[in-house]
Design an enzyme around this catalytic site. Sequence first.
Site, PDB file in Angstrom:
ATOM      1  N   ASP A  55       0.390  -1.745  -0.138  1.00  0.00           N
ATOM      2  CA  ASP A  55       0.003   0.211  -0.297  1.00  0.00           C
ATOM      3  C   ASP A  55       0.724   1.267  -0.265  1.00  0.00           C
ATOM      4  O   ASP A  55       0.750   2.838  -0.365  1.00  0.00           O
ATOM      5  CB  ASP A  55      -0.971  -0.332   1.117  1.00  0.00           C
ATOM      6  CG  ASP A  55      -2.177  -0.877   1.120  1.00  0.00           C
ATOM      7  OD1 ASP A  55      -2.332  -1.366   0.343  1.00  0.00           O
ATOM      8  OD2 ASP A  55      -2.919  -1.194   1.971  1.00  0.00           O
ATOM      9  N   CYS A 161      -9.017   0.811  -9.711  1.00  0.00           N
ATOM     10  CA  CYS A 161      -8.327   0.434  -8.992  1.00  0.00           C
ATOM     11  C   CYS A 161      -9.317   0.652  -7.369  1.00  0.00           C
ATOM     12  O   CYS A 161      -9.465  -0.026  -6.848  1.00  0.00           O
ATOM     13  CB  CYS A 161      -6.959   0.908  -8.413  1.00  0.00           C
ATOM     14  SG  CYS A 161      -5.641   0.836  -9.978  1.00  0.00           S
ATOM     15  N   TYR A 165     -11.612  -2.541  -5.876  1.00  0.00           N
ATOM     16  CA  TYR A 165     -11.176  -3.204  -4.136  1.00  0.00           C
ATOM     17  C   TYR A 165     -12.614  -2.519  -3.758  1.00  0.00           C
ATOM     18  O   TYR A 165     -13.417  -3.374  -2.585  1.00  0.00           O
ATOM     19  CB  TYR A 165     -10.161  -2.157  -3.292  1.00  0.00           C
ATOM     20  CG  TYR A 165      -8.678  -2.823  -4.003  1.00  0.00           C
ATOM     21  CD1 TYR A 165      -8.548  -3.785  -2.855  1.00  0.00           C
ATOM     22  CD2 TYR A 165      -8.111  -1.949  -4.550  1.00  0.00           C
ATOM     23  CE1 TYR A 165      -7.006  -4.061  -3.351  1.00  0.00           C
ATOM     24  CE2 TYR A 165      -7.223  -2.272  -4.907  1.00  0.00           C
ATOM     25  CZ  TYR A 165      -6.262  -3.688  -4.955  1.00  0.00           C
ATOM     26  OH  TYR A 165      -4.993  -4.574  -4.416  1.00  0.00           O
ATOM     27  N   GLU A 235      -3.758  -3.938 -12.022  1.00  0.00           N
ATOM     28  CA  GLU A 235      -4.339  -4.354 -10.775  1.00  0.00           C
ATOM     29  C   GLU A 235      -4.722  -6.123 -10.472  1.00  0.00           C
ATOM     30  O   GLU A 235      -4.669  -6.675  -9.609  1.00  0.00           O
ATOM     31  CB  GLU A 235      -5.832  -4.039 -10.316  1.00  0.00           C
ATOM     32  CG  GLU A 235      -5.883  -3.984  -8.984  1.00  0.00           C
ATOM     33  CD  GLU A 235      -4.706  -2.723  -8.093  1.00  0.00           C
ATOM     34  OE1 GLU A 235      -4.604  -3.842  -6.896  1.00  0.00           O
ATOM     35  OE2 GLU A 235      -4.579  -2.299  -7.803  1.00  0.00           O
TER      36      GLU A 235
END
Length: 569
Positions: A55, A161, A165, A235
Amino acid sequence: MGGLFIENSDEGGIARRLWMKFKDESIFATYTPFVIGLASGTLDSHTFLHCISQDVYFLQAYSQAYELAEEYADDDEDKEAIDMLRKRVLRKLSDHDNIVRDWGFELPKDGTCDGATVKYTDFLMATALGKVEGEKFSGKIVTPFEKTKLAAYTLSAIAPCMRLYSFVSKEIKAIFDPEEDKRNAYEKWIDSLSSDKFEAVASTIEDLLDKLSVSLTGGELEIVEKLYFQALKLELEFLSAQPIIQSSLVPVSQVQVPAKSNLKVFCDFDMTCSAFDSSALLAEMAIMTARKAYLNECETQASQVITPDLSAAWGSLSSKYIEEYEQCIDSIIPAEAVGNFDYEGLCKALENLSDIEKRANAMVVDSGVLKGLSEDDIRRAGEHLIFQRGCKNFFQEITRNEDLIAGVHVLSYCWSGDLIRSAFSSGDSGVLSVHSNELIYEGSITTGEIIQKMESPMDKLETFNGILNCHGNASKPLTVYIGGSVGDLLCLLKADIGIVIGMSARLRTLGEQFGITFVPLFSGLVKKQRELSESGCCPWNGMSGILYTVSSWAEIHAAILGSYKTGDN
């Protein structure tokens, strides 16, 4: 990838349209070993910590990209929104370790940036700096239009992205069982990604992308689309590249099985693979052939042709078959559910369908509807047959994969095996076995008669069992059956993994009344992953009374093969 900006104009802004167009990538992400392990709570903590340690590198790249995008934005309101996004990223960066501790974990001190992370962050920074394929900026980017355009490009490399998520975490959250005694160790992380706050951030980025894209030309919108798709692919590669330590249930084709075992995939054809019913297609071809022959013979106009009688005959046969079939299904559905799964009772009930199918085929033969078709026309029709989205790509990959020992068998009531074989052979899809009825030819022209090989659920089951019995004393293969009609039920249940696609209301009602449980494939895999973690043995077994439902071939492909290649029809 063209056509996006002409089609679906009523489905919101460009961000939503792009997300919907490339939804398959999100499905593939959901079925990665990492996400299945995460959802089941069986993911090794070292794998999880490695993932979230990345991250920092993502956030650093986002911060730099937002800073550039803010500079490019011409509108003060846009600048302010992008600045808020950048400040949020900076706060997360400064508090990253504390956030991870709140989730119940401690990050290692010696984290490194892995290859999949580098690929995405390099791509993002290149985009933000104007190094975009298909785009040429003249020296320093100075004009307001160039700046707006580049801001849109930058956000198109970030938006998917965040949306991915949000989507994946919500899919996981939806299958959490509050009554389970054991809490998922990663629930706090999943909660953070499925929260309203995270959704608000994802929506803000998409709204900005929509607004910044309004003034772009068609060619520039195509660049936005390519950047969006590339970001989504990178991703997906990142999630797929996470180092999995524990045994994983997906992809099914790579599950560790005893030596000499293999995978056998069985599949229905009509409306499971094909987008149209082959019976109607063949009948329509025969009617058109007869009409042309009559015109040539009589040298007259279409308005005077008598051959529509053949069309009327087919319409009558088709209507009669549908009516009898539906009446039969209604008659064999028990008034009350039987309780426990009753395979034998279902077998007896489905025997009633056999007479209807055989009688319908006999009437088609007697009518002469299928007479006069040429073998070449049938093959050409097969080569141009429209498949369900994602289906052909699945079969192409499974039959081309030299590392996978697999048998692929199509079991179908279709009247023409040649039609099916031609449909799969176009595009170099490899070799697979077709088990269906066959049209009889004199020379290369059909006589209207059928070699009746596959006419009932019992015929499909007999073929299915016969193929498996050929293994003799060899290790039993893992079997997958894919279908969507009542005629597939017996094979679906007999297979280790029965997958139902395009399920009708009657199939569900009939199945549930005989004790069959229908489970979405994703939640089913998560449960099986827990079983694998607890027992250490492959948990698949047929005759459990459980069938798995999917909404698309992308789910089937992701669960069985894992890998994904674009370019399907």
